[in-house]
Design an enzyme around this catalytic site. Structure first.
Site, PDB file in Angstrom:
ATOM      1  N   HIS A 121       0.693  -1.042   0.084  1.00  0.00           N
ATOM      2  CA  HIS A 121      -0.086   0.054   0.030  1.00  0.00           C
ATOM      3  C   HIS A 121       0.813   1.404  -0.027  1.00  0.00           C
ATOM      4  O   HIS A 121       0.458   2.386   0.035  1.00  0.00           O
ATOM      5  CB  HIS A 121      -0.912  -0.224   1.174  1.00  0.00           C
ATOM      6  CG  HIS A 121      -1.590  -1.303   1.449  1.00  0.00           C
ATOM      7  ND1 HIS A 121      -2.853  -1.568   0.470  1.00  0.00           N
ATOM      8  CD2 HIS A 121      -1.647  -1.990   2.410  1.00  0.00           C
ATOM      9  CE1 HIS A 121      -3.234  -2.577   0.875  1.00  0.00           C
ATOM     10  NE2 HIS A 121      -2.649  -3.082   2.020  1.00  0.00           N
ATOM     11  N   HIS A 178      -7.887  -3.644   0.042  1.00  0.00           N
ATOM     12  CA  HIS A 178      -7.548  -4.945  -0.400  1.00  0.00           C
ATOM     13  C   HIS A 178      -8.049  -5.276  -1.491  1.00  0.00           C
ATOM     14  O   HIS A 178      -8.115  -6.529  -1.941  1.00  0.00           O
ATOM     15  CB  HIS A 178      -7.318  -5.992   0.668  1.00  0.00           C
ATOM     16  CG  HIS A 178      -6.968  -5.441   2.061  1.00  0.00           C
ATOM     17  ND1 HIS A 178      -7.679  -5.076   3.032  1.00  0.00           N
ATOM     18  CD2 HIS A 178      -5.648  -5.164   2.438  1.00  0.00           C
ATOM     19  CE1 HIS A 178      -6.747  -4.656   3.899  1.00  0.00           C
ATOM     20  NE2 HIS A 178      -5.418  -4.831   3.596  1.00  0.00           N
TER      21      HIS A 178
END
Lengths: 187, 333
Positions: free
Chosen positions: B57, B219
């Site tokens: 991320h 996600h």
């Protein structure tokens, strides 16, 4: 005595591995049996306390939660008269960390009834805890999941027993039987 | 799909090696390779502010370690929360005698392992407090804010608490300030194209060519609704309406806007989005200042963005604008 217990517990979960994986495949990634077995296998030869050895081997979130249960049964083997108290402390801690309560279709559905039964009837603490854990696990079949990946699957897993509740009930009844047999031997 | 790596398993470690070599005056590795710490010893009197998260991320959260923001980041495998043992190591390496706050972006694995690590640390006598962060309005309805996920709006908490800790605020004051920032923050995201998971090398979701997912998880979790893409002004109005339904903002109020790209959306698009947000706010007679625009909390090359809004008070605004030296946090003017 404890070393022998953890070897026997591991052997018990060798037999349960595929059944737990199958239950988990319905609602999760199908590795609950293998993950537990991996953690339990690390206990007998480790220099760490059982709960820490279990957690270090499994790593994930379920490892954090089950290591608390392992910590409670480890104390229970040493001091079976306070078993209910250990189970209660463990269930409080798991509930807080996992943000879950009874009825959410998790390991707590086996653990909380076992802790309560054990506290209510100190004389028959072990039998009552074992029975309540198994009944609690069975009740998860009709529950919709409120936590974890299970809540995203079709029908939120209704119709399937929660693998964490099942494995928890197996751990609790196994330790209860073990302590009873050991106590009878020493009588 | 193509992806650049030596081996999949080595991706987080190779990335951390590159990162600490690029900014040796600001960041270093801890005893464990997955712990990124500030190079310059922080003020020992200052509360330390740390976070653990799965990798994949970036720049969140590793890129925000540095003076004025985070003291440490504990880096998990791709899209996987670090273990509680690893988080505990990170706590120990960055522990301050004034206490440590472990920020937790509310996702199940992060919550469980983070809280477990805090309990373990507390058992060892350390003053470590978990601060849960949640801002994604699509993940639970109004009234159930505590059940929401953490999204890009958590960046407000990182920056404001980081600067406030540097200003020697106490741990109790920091926790209260963090809770206030949290209750004044709202985020809504949309995605238009899937990124590629480094774990499977496959796209994480699929979507018809002319549609957009509303409420995208970090996600690649499917969104809560789909709608036709349309022009960006139309999409932004739709999103801002949802945010203002969730949190009332009165005319003459000042807000901070954070436009976060998810990894595969260009700055050209992100500035256009900000332009539309500004126009929308202006029409409601709401002011905005000191925005943050770019790709900070990403999901690989996912195309999409989120809008986060913070209604700041004077203190929040001051710390939001305070100087910092972390490698990937932008200038706030």
């Amino acid at each position: 005595m404890k070393e022998k217990f953890y070897i026997l517990l591991k052997e018990h979960f060798i037999n349960l591995e595929s059944k737990l994986n199958q239950l988990d495949a319905v609602i999760g990634d199908g590795d609950h049996g293998s993950t537990l077995l991996k953690g339990l296998s690390a206990i007998p030869n480790s220099e760490l306390p059982p709960d820490k050895a279990f957690k270090a081997e499994t790593g994930g979130a379920s490892g954090s939660l089950f290591s608390i249960l392992i910590g409670a049964i480890d104390k229970g083997i040493e001091n079976s008269s306070n078993f209910g108290e250990f189970l209660t402390n463990a269930s409080n801690r798991i509930s807080m960390i996992g943000e879950a309560k009874e009825g959410d279709k998790t390991m707590l559905d086996a653990l909380i009834p076992a802790a309560k039964a054990s506290l209510n009837d100190p004389k028959n603490s072990l039998e009552e805890a074992s029975l309540a854990a198994r009944e609690g696990a069975k009740k998860t079949v009709t529950m919709p999941a409120k936590k974890g990946r299970a809540k995203y699957v079709e029908n939120a897993g209704i119709g399937h027993m929660d693998p964490g509740a099942f494995s928890t009930s197996e751990i609790i009844s196994f330790v209860c039987n073990y302590i009873r047999i050991e106590n009878e031997k020493t009588l | 799909m193509k992806k650049l790596y030596n081996t999949k398993n080595a991706m987080p470690d190779d990335m951390i090696d590159g990162f600490v070599q690029a900014y040796p005056n600001i960041v270093k590795k801890g005893k464990n390779n997955r712990i990124v710490l500030r190079t310059k010893q922080k003020d020992p009197e200052k509360v330390s502010l740390i976070i653990g998260n799965g990798s994949g991320h970036e720049p969140i959260a590793m890129g925000f370690v540095g003076e004025g923001i985070l003291d440490a980041n504990i880096v998990g495998d791709v899209f996987t929360a670090p273990s509680s043992d690893l988080i505990l190591e990170g706590i120990k390496e960055s522990y301050s005698k004034s206490g440590t706050i472990l920020l937790i972006s509310r996702h199940e694995g992060d919550v469980i392992n983070g809280k477990a690590a805090c309990l373990d640390a507390q058992d060892e006598g350390m003053d470590v407090r978990p601060l849960l962060m949640y801002d994604d309005i699509s993940s639970a309805p109004k009234g159930h804010e505590e059940d929401r996920r953490g999204a890009a709006g958590t960046i407000f908490i990182y920056k404001i608490l980081g600067a406030a800790a540097e200003d020697n605020m106490t741990i109790d004051e920091l926790m209260m300030l963090g809770e206030r920032v949290r209750s004044n923050t709202r985020t809504l995201g949309v995605a238009i194209n899937s990124g590629i998971s480094p774990i499977t090398n496959e796209e994480m979701f699929s979507l018809p060519k002319d549609e957009v997912f509303i409420g995208m998880g970090v996600h690649g979790e499917p969104g809560v609704a789909r709608r036709k893409l349309g022009a960006v002004n139309d999409l932004v109005s739709f999103m801002m309406d949802r945010i203002l339904e969730d949190k009332e903002i009165k005319p003459e109020n000042n807000v901070i806007v954070l436009i976060n790209g998810m990894g595969g959306t260009t700055l050209m698009e992100l500035y256009s989005v900000f332009n539309e947000v500004s126009i929308y706010l202006k029409n409601k007679k709401i002011f905005n200042s000191s925005p943050m625009i770019g790709s900070f909390s990403t999901t690989q090359e996912t195309a999409g963005f989120s809008i986060s809004i913070l209604i700041p008070d004077e203190i929040m605004l001051k710390f939001w604008r305070a100087p910092h030296s972390s490698p990937n946090f932008p200038l706030i003017l």
